[in-house]
Design a protein around this motif. Sequence first.
Motif, PDB file in Angstrom:
ATOM      1  N   TYR A  13      32.646  -3.451  14.313  1.00  0.00           N
ATOM      2  CA  TYR A  13      33.772  -2.936  13.648  1.00  0.00           C
ATOM      3  C   TYR A  13      35.226  -3.138  14.073  1.00  0.00           C
ATOM      4  O   TYR A  13      35.103  -3.513  15.468  1.00  0.00           O
ATOM      5  CB  TYR A  13      33.766  -1.547  13.977  1.00  0.00           C
ATOM      6  N   ILE A  18      29.327  -4.399  17.529  1.00  0.00           N
ATOM      7  CA  ILE A  18      28.688  -3.461  17.761  1.00  0.00           C
ATOM      8  C   ILE A  18      27.284  -3.260  17.870  1.00  0.00           C
ATOM      9  O   ILE A  18      26.657  -2.725  18.732  1.00  0.00           O
ATOM     10  CB  ILE A  18      28.877  -2.462  17.074  1.00  0.00           C
ATOM     11  N   ARG A  37      20.018   6.982  22.136  1.00  0.00           N
ATOM     12  CA  ARG A  37      20.896   7.736  22.684  1.00  0.00           C
ATOM     13  C   ARG A  37      21.966   7.377  21.880  1.00  0.00           C
ATOM     14  O   ARG A  37      22.180   6.756  21.079  1.00  0.00           O
ATOM     15  CB  ARG A  37      22.025   7.343  24.034  1.00  0.00           C
ATOM     16  N   ASN A  38      23.533   8.514  21.765  1.00  0.00           N
ATOM     17  CA  ASN A  38      24.564   9.068  21.403  1.00  0.00           C
ATOM     18  C   ASN A  38      24.996   7.533  21.455  1.00  0.00           C
ATOM     19  O   ASN A  38      25.913   6.717  22.398  1.00  0.00           O
ATOM     20  CB  ASN A  38      25.164   9.987  21.981  1.00  0.00           C
ATOM     21  N   GLY A  39      25.840   6.684  20.028  1.00  0.00           N
ATOM     22  CA  GLY A  39      26.329   5.612  20.268  1.00  0.00           C
ATOM     23  C   GLY A  39      26.197   4.690  20.138  1.00  0.00           C
ATOM     24  O   GLY A  39      26.574   3.844  20.345  1.00  0.00           O
ATOM     25  N   ALA A  40      24.679   4.542  20.692  1.00  0.00           N
ATOM     26  CA  ALA A  40      23.457   3.537  20.882  1.00  0.00           C
ATOM     27  C   ALA A  40      23.652   2.372  19.342  1.00  0.00           C
ATOM     28  O   ALA A  40      23.664   0.880  19.649  1.00  0.00           O
ATOM     29  CB  ALA A  40      22.365   3.728  20.625  1.00  0.00           C
ATOM     30  N   THR A  43      23.088   4.974  13.710  1.00  0.00           N
ATOM     31  CA  THR A  43      23.879   4.713  12.379  1.00  0.00           C
ATOM     32  C   THR A  43      24.584   3.617  11.739  1.00  0.00           C
ATOM     33  O   THR A  43      24.236   3.212  10.609  1.00  0.00           O
ATOM     34  CB  THR A  43      25.410   5.778  12.614  1.00  0.00           C
ATOM     35  N   THR A  44      25.056   2.867  13.049  1.00  0.00           N
ATOM     36  CA  THR A  44      25.966   1.496  12.219  1.00  0.00           C
ATOM     37  C   THR A  44      24.403   0.942  12.350  1.00  0.00           C
ATOM     38  O   THR A  44      25.002  -0.514  10.839  1.00  0.00           O
ATOM     39  CB  THR A  44      26.282   0.958  13.803  1.00  0.00           C
ATOM     40  N   GLU A  85      24.371  10.686   6.857  1.00  0.00           N
ATOM     41  CA  GLU A  85      24.377  11.796   8.610  1.00  0.00           C
ATOM     42  C   GLU A  85      25.079  13.556   7.419  1.00  0.00           C
ATOM     43  O   GLU A  85      24.464  13.899   7.723  1.00  0.00           O
ATOM     44  CB  GLU A  85      25.287  11.497   9.311  1.00  0.00           C
ATOM     45  N   GLU A 157      19.274  11.445  11.273  1.00  0.00           N
ATOM     46  CA  GLU A 157      19.573  12.794  11.744  1.00  0.00           C
ATOM     47  C   GLU A 157      19.588  13.614  10.233  1.00  0.00           C
ATOM     48  O   GLU A 157      20.059  14.505  10.309  1.00  0.00           O
ATOM     49  CB  GLU A 157      20.499  12.884  12.422  1.00  0.00           C
ATOM     50  N   GLN A 189      16.712  12.090  16.892  1.00  0.00           N
ATOM     51  CA  GLN A 189      17.750  12.546  17.908  1.00  0.00           C
ATOM     52  C   GLN A 189      16.499  13.561  18.641  1.00  0.00           C
ATOM     53  O   GLN A 189      16.234  13.632  19.407  1.00  0.00           O
ATOM     54  CB  GLN A 189      18.594  13.289  18.919  1.00  0.00           C
TER      55      GLN A 189
HETATM   56  N1  LIG Z   1      34.054   2.784  12.165  1.00  0.00           N
HETATM   57  C1  LIG Z   1      34.269   2.452  13.684  1.00  0.00           C
HETATM   58  N2  LIG Z   1      34.943   2.370  13.715  1.00  0.00           N
HETATM   59  C2  LIG Z   1      34.873   1.685  14.940  1.00  0.00           C
HETATM   60  N3  LIG Z   1      34.128   1.704  16.181  1.00  0.00           N
HETATM   61  C3  LIG Z   1      32.763   2.746  15.619  1.00  0.00           C
HETATM   62  C4  LIG Z   1      32.783   2.971  14.200  1.00  0.00           C
HETATM   63  N4  LIG Z   1      31.996   3.869  14.481  1.00  0.00           N
HETATM   64  C5  LIG Z   1      31.110   3.703  14.622  1.00  0.00           C
HETATM   65  N5  LIG Z   1      31.733   2.797  16.063  1.00  0.00           N
HETATM   66  C6  LIG Z   1      31.340   2.766  17.563  1.00  0.00           C
HETATM   67  O1  LIG Z   1      30.483   2.009  17.656  1.00  0.00           O
HETATM   68  C7  LIG Z   1      28.990   2.103  18.280  1.00  0.00           C
HETATM   69  C8  LIG Z   1      27.940   3.058  17.434  1.00  0.00           C
HETATM   70  O2  LIG Z   1      28.170   3.766  16.556  1.00  0.00           O
HETATM   71  P1  LIG Z   1      26.703   4.705  16.329  1.00  0.00           P
HETATM   72  O3  LIG Z   1      27.385   5.579  15.541  1.00  0.00           O
HETATM   73  O4  LIG Z   1      25.717   3.604  15.142  1.00  0.00           O
HETATM   74  O5  LIG Z   1      25.722   5.168  17.134  1.00  0.00           O
HETATM   75  P2  LIG Z   1      24.557   6.125  16.203  1.00  0.00           P
HETATM   76  O6  LIG Z   1      24.055   5.826  17.627  1.00  0.00           O
HETATM   77  O7  LIG Z   1      24.672   6.892  15.610  1.00  0.00           O
HETATM   78  O8  LIG Z   1      25.252   7.439  17.602  1.00  0.00           O
HETATM   79  P3  LIG Z   1      25.018   8.879  17.289  1.00  0.00           P
HETATM   80  O9  LIG Z   1      23.432   9.502  17.471  1.00  0.00           O
HETATM   81  O10 LIG Z   1      26.305   9.711  17.616  1.00  0.00           O
HETATM   82  O11 LIG Z   1      25.145   9.122  16.128  1.00  0.00           O
HETATM   83  C9  LIG Z   1      30.189   3.138  19.124  1.00  0.00           C
HETATM   84  O12 LIG Z   1      30.511   3.300  20.626  1.00  0.00           O
HETATM   85  C10 LIG Z   1      30.246   4.453  18.163  1.00  0.00           C
HETATM   86  O13 LIG Z   1      31.927   4.930  18.953  1.00  0.00           O
END
Ligand SMILES: Nc1ncnc2c1ncn2[C@@H]1O[C@H](COP(=O)(O)OP(=O)(O)OP(=O)(O)O)[C@@H](O)[C@H]1O
Length: 231
Positions: A13, A18, A37-40, A43-44, A85, A157, A189
């Motif tokens: 990003y 990421i 975990r959160n932020g792992a 979603t990306t 989501e 999720e 989760q």
């Molecule tokens: N649009 C964006 N721009 C910059 N960084 C982003 C963006 N979206 C997500 N991130 C960062 O990328 C990393 C992965 O985010 P992602 O949303 O894929 O995690 P996740 O595993 O789905 O988390 P969650 O369990 O909270 O949904 C995180 O550090 C997040 O802060």
Amino acid sequence: MSILKIEKLNTYYGKSHILQGVNFDLNKIGCLALLGRNGAGKTTTLRSIVNLTRPISGKVLFNKIDLKGLSTYQIAEKGLTMVPENRGMFSSLSVLESLNIIKSNKKEWDIDRVLESFPQLKTKLQNNSASLSGGEQQMLAIGKALLTNPKLILLDEPTQGLAPNIVMELIEILKKILKEKISLLIVEQNINMALEIATHISIIGKGETKWNGSKREFKNKISLHKEWIGI
Ligand SMILES: Nc1ncnc2c1ncn2[C@@H]1O[C@H](COP(=O)(O)OP(=O)(O)OP(=O)(O)O)[C@@H](O)[C@H]1O
Ligand SMILES: [Mg+2]
């Protein structure tokens, strides 16, 4: 028969690196649960598979077809669709309008069949989709996905914010979908929910795949995975 094979996926990003090597393989019809975990980067990962965010390197093979360069729409036409989501609601539309905007190619799933599968929606066709309960919104989102006649549905999720009895109902719905030979990739989760339905598990931590295996292998060694799934 490979349904979905992800190899060395790397996604940014802006300048933030990421995804730093995501790998997994769903090699037969089934359900892969992506845990972390959160932020792992869960979603990306889903966004990178359907090119909502374009990976900088690595491969996504869907039924052995390389998805590189295809639009999200073209990918859906090939049979891979995502339920995001926020459930992708169109708040100003009624339930029926929301279903009608999906161009069904009328092979297996049309609106009548979707409504048979989700009788709750049948009674609310004229209701604004934003007024539905969380569970009903999830059903509408899955119904819309089915109208594209998918071979694989990605769900981010799906149980988030749902009451336990609705989670059970959703699990039954997803099991029925699996019986229709539609595969699922679920980000969860709720580990118990994932274990109810998954055949394969992939664990992601800090943008990297930490472990892949069958549900049975995962259950046998669950303590090894605590660090990355946060239980
Ligand atoms: N649009 C964006 N721009 C910059 N960084 C982003 C963006 N979206 C997500 N991130 C960062 O990328 C990393 C992965 O985010 P992602 O949303 O894929 O995690 P996740 O595993 O789905 O988390 P969650 O369990 O909270 O949904 C995180 O550090 C997040 O802060
Ligand atoms: Mg997420």
